[in-house]
Write a protein that holds these residues in place. Structure first.
Motif, PDB file in Angstrom:
ATOM      1  N   GLY A 120       0.787  -1.226   0.000  1.00 50.34           N
ATOM      2  CA  GLY A 120       0.000   0.000   0.000  1.00 50.34           C
ATOM      3  C   GLY A 120       0.817   1.272   0.000  1.00 50.34           C
ATOM      4  O   GLY A 120       0.275   2.356  -0.222  1.00 50.34           O
ATOM      5  N   GLN A 121       2.105   1.196   0.255  1.00 49.35           N
ATOM      6  CA  GLN A 121       2.955   2.382   0.248  1.00 49.35           C
ATOM      7  C   GLN A 121       3.355   2.751  -1.175  1.00 49.35           C
ATOM      8  O   GLN A 121       3.355   1.909  -2.071  1.00 49.35           O
ATOM      9  CB  GLN A 121       4.236   2.127   1.050  1.00 49.35           C
ATOM     10  CG  GLN A 121       4.044   1.991   2.529  1.00 49.35           C
ATOM     11  CD  GLN A 121       5.393   1.793   3.215  1.00 49.35           C
ATOM     12  OE1 GLN A 121       6.175   0.932   2.816  1.00 49.35           O
ATOM     13  NE2 GLN A 121       5.644   2.588   4.246  1.00 49.35           N
ATOM     14  N   LEU A 122       3.741   4.023  -1.356  1.00 53.48           N
ATOM     15  CA  LEU A 122       4.334   4.440  -2.621  1.00 53.48           C
ATOM     16  C   LEU A 122       5.827   4.163  -2.562  1.00 53.48           C
ATOM     17  O   LEU A 122       6.476   4.403  -1.549  1.00 53.48           O
ATOM     18  CB  LEU A 122       4.107   5.928  -2.871  1.00 53.48           C
ATOM     19  CG  LEU A 122       2.699   6.332  -3.303  1.00 53.48           C
ATOM     20  CD1 LEU A 122       2.632   7.841  -3.509  1.00 53.48           C
ATOM     21  CD2 LEU A 122       2.293   5.624  -4.580  1.00 53.48           C
ATOM     22  N   GLY A 123       6.338   3.647  -3.629  1.00 49.83           N
ATOM     23  CA  GLY A 123       7.765   3.355  -3.719  1.00 49.83           C
ATOM     24  C   GLY A 123       8.184   3.258  -5.172  1.00 49.83           C
ATOM     25  O   GLY A 123       7.357   3.343  -6.082  1.00 49.83           O
ATOM     26  N   ALA A 124       9.475   3.095  -5.381  1.00 50.17           N
ATOM     27  CA  ALA A 124      10.003   2.981  -6.744  1.00 50.17           C
ATOM     28  C   ALA A 124       9.664   1.616  -7.335  1.00 50.17           C
ATOM     29  O   ALA A 124       9.712   0.601  -6.655  1.00 50.17           O
ATOM     30  CB  ALA A 124      11.509   3.170  -6.732  1.00 50.17           C
ATOM     31  N   ALA A 125       9.335   1.628  -8.607  1.00 49.22           N
ATOM     32  CA  ALA A 125       9.070   0.376  -9.333  1.00 49.22           C
ATOM     33  C   ALA A 125      10.396  -0.334  -9.605  1.00 49.22           C
ATOM     34  O   ALA A 125      11.451   0.294  -9.653  1.00 49.22           O
ATOM     35  CB  ALA A 125       8.351   0.689 -10.642  1.00 49.22           C
ATOM     36  N   PRO A 126      10.367  -1.650  -9.806  1.00 54.58           N
ATOM     37  CA  PRO A 126      11.596  -2.371 -10.159  1.00 54.58           C
ATOM     38  C   PRO A 126      12.035  -2.026 -11.583  1.00 54.58           C
ATOM     39  O   PRO A 126      11.202  -1.686 -12.431  1.00 54.58           O
ATOM     40  CB  PRO A 126      11.193  -3.842 -10.046  1.00 54.58           C
ATOM     41  CG  PRO A 126       9.717  -3.854 -10.165  1.00 54.58           C
ATOM     42  CD  PRO A 126       9.230  -2.538  -9.651  1.00 54.58           C
ATOM     43  N   CYS A 127      13.349  -2.092 -11.826  1.00 50.90           N
ATOM     44  CA  CYS A 127      13.862  -1.790 -13.167  1.00 50.90           C
ATOM     45  C   CYS A 127      14.996  -2.738 -13.510  1.00 50.90           C
ATOM     46  O   CYS A 127      15.575  -3.396 -12.637  1.00 50.90           O
ATOM     47  CB  CYS A 127      14.350  -0.349 -13.245  1.00 50.90           C
ATOM     48  SG  CYS A 127      15.738   0.059 -12.160  1.00 50.90           S
ATOM     49  N   SER A 128      15.331  -2.797 -14.809  1.00 51.15           N
ATOM     50  CA  SER A 128      16.466  -3.597 -15.268  1.00 51.15           C
ATOM     51  C   SER A 128      16.982  -3.058 -16.590  1.00 51.15           C
ATOM     52  O   SER A 128      16.274  -2.344 -17.313  1.00 51.15           O
ATOM     53  CB  SER A 128      16.076  -5.070 -15.421  1.00 51.15           C
ATOM     54  OG  SER A 128      15.146  -5.223 -16.462  1.00 51.15           O
ATOM     55  N   ILE A 129      18.235  -3.395 -16.883  1.00 49.63           N
ATOM     56  CA  ILE A 129      18.862  -3.054 -18.162  1.00 49.63           C
ATOM     57  C   ILE A 129      19.454  -4.339 -18.732  1.00 49.63           C
ATOM     58  O   ILE A 129      20.160  -5.072 -18.031  1.00 49.63           O
ATOM     59  CB  ILE A 129      19.967  -2.004 -18.000  1.00 49.63           C
ATOM     60  CG1 ILE A 129      19.392  -0.687 -17.444  1.00 49.63           C
ATOM     61  CG2 ILE A 129      20.682  -1.749 -19.336  1.00 49.63           C
ATOM     62  CD1 ILE A 129      20.439   0.373 -17.147  1.00 49.63           C
ATOM     63  N   THR A 130      19.167  -4.590 -20.000  1.00 51.65           N
ATOM     64  CA  THR A 130      19.693  -5.747 -20.714  1.00 51.65           C
ATOM     65  C   THR A 130      20.524  -5.246 -21.887  1.00 51.65           C
ATOM     66  O   THR A 130      20.077  -4.374 -22.629  1.00 51.65           O
ATOM     67  CB  THR A 130      18.538  -6.640 -21.216  1.00 51.65           C
ATOM     68  OG1 THR A 130      17.730  -7.009 -20.100  1.00 51.65           O
ATOM     69  CG2 THR A 130      19.049  -7.889 -21.898  1.00 51.65           C
ATOM     70  N   VAL A 131      21.740  -5.796 -22.049  1.00 50.43           N
ATOM     71  CA  VAL A 131      22.617  -5.421 -23.156  1.00 50.43           C
ATOM     72  C   VAL A 131      22.949  -6.674 -23.942  1.00 50.43           C
ATOM     73  O   VAL A 131      23.450  -7.651 -23.380  1.00 50.43           O
ATOM     74  CB  VAL A 131      23.911  -4.750 -22.646  1.00 50.43           C
ATOM     75  CG1 VAL A 131      24.846  -4.440 -23.803  1.00 50.43           C
ATOM     76  CG2 VAL A 131      23.603  -3.496 -21.848  1.00 50.43           C
ATOM     77  N   ASP A 132      22.623  -6.659 -25.218  1.00 50.14           N
ATOM     78  CA  ASP A 132      22.871  -7.799 -26.112  1.00 50.14           C
ATOM     79  C   ASP A 132      22.344  -9.104 -25.526  1.00 50.14           C
ATOM     80  O   ASP A 132      23.002 -10.143 -25.546  1.00 50.14           O
ATOM     81  CB  ASP A 132      24.361  -7.921 -26.445  1.00 50.14           C
ATOM     82  CG  ASP A 132      24.870  -6.749 -27.268  1.00 50.14           C
ATOM     83  OD1 ASP A 132      24.066  -6.117 -27.980  1.00 50.14           O
ATOM     84  OD2 ASP A 132      26.079  -6.457 -27.207  1.00 50.14           O
ATOM     85  N   GLY A 133      21.148  -9.056 -24.960  1.00 47.54           N
ATOM     86  CA  GLY A 133      20.482 -10.239 -24.450  1.00 47.54           C
ATOM     87  C   GLY A 133      20.893 -10.661 -23.045  1.00 47.54           C
ATOM     88  O   GLY A 133      20.350 -11.610 -22.509  1.00 47.54           O
ATOM     89  N   GLU A 134      21.829  -9.962 -22.424  1.00 46.54           N
ATOM     90  CA  GLU A 134      22.291 -10.304 -21.077  1.00 46.54           C
ATOM     91  C   GLU A 134      21.867  -9.218 -20.096  1.00 46.54           C
ATOM     92  O   GLU A 134      22.180  -8.037 -20.291  1.00 46.54           O
ATOM     93  CB  GLU A 134      23.819 -10.431 -21.068  1.00 46.54           C
ATOM     94  CG  GLU A 134      24.385 -10.754 -19.718  1.00 46.54           C
ATOM     95  CD  GLU A 134      25.899 -10.802 -19.725  1.00 46.54           C
ATOM     96  OE1 GLU A 134      26.476 -10.662 -18.638  1.00 46.54           O
ATOM     97  OE2 GLU A 134      26.513 -10.963 -20.799  1.00 46.54           O
TER      98      GLU A 134
END
Length: 154
Positions: A120-134
């Protein structure tokens, strides 16, 4: 007395310069050829390394932000951008770096905006970075701390 010291210093300096000036012409030349040959070989190796370093390299980069609902997303993928999006969100692009950019490195990043978390709290969403499939960076998001994904291409 001053003149004698000055003259002596000049003679000593001239003698040192003559002694340090070179091989004096004695020798059969093999030493110079070997030195020249190794310099040419080193120069050839350096130029082949420089040519491989000098080539452009293209990366396939994907930025992702998870979660549900609507949020803002700030990102750097060649250029800076801000979008109001419906989550989950994904943005992909090719980035081609020249030799100078590869030496220095180019940063790609994504900063997710706030979302309503399962508690119920506000917080940052999860994120990711993929480079050349990894997958190279992943952040689970949350309330505590600084949440973003950042990676340097080079």
């Amino acid at each position: 007395m001053r003149r004698v010291v000055t003259v002596t210093a000049l003679i000593a300096a001239a003698g040192l310069m003559t002694a340090c000036g070179g091989s004096g012409g004695s020798g059969d030349g093999d030493e110079k050829e070997r030195a020249g040959g190794s310099t040419a070989a080193a120069s050839s190796e350096a130029s082949s390394e420089a040519s491989s370093e000098g080539e452009d390299k293209t990366y396939e980069v994907t930025l992702e932000v998870g979660g549900e609902g609507k949020s803002s997303v700030y990102y750097t993928l060649g250029t800076n951008g801000t979008e109001q999006v419906t989550l989950p969100w994904k943005k992909s692009g090719e980035m081609t770096l020249n030799s100078t950019e590869r030496k220095v490195g180019i940063t790609v990043s994504v900063v997710p905006g706030p979302v309503k978390l399962s508690n119920g709290q506000l917080g940052a969403a999860p994120c990711s970075i993929t480079v050349d499939g990894e997958k190279v960076v992943e952040d689970q998001g949350g309330v505590e701390g600084k949440h973003m994904c950042e990676y340097t291409l080079n």
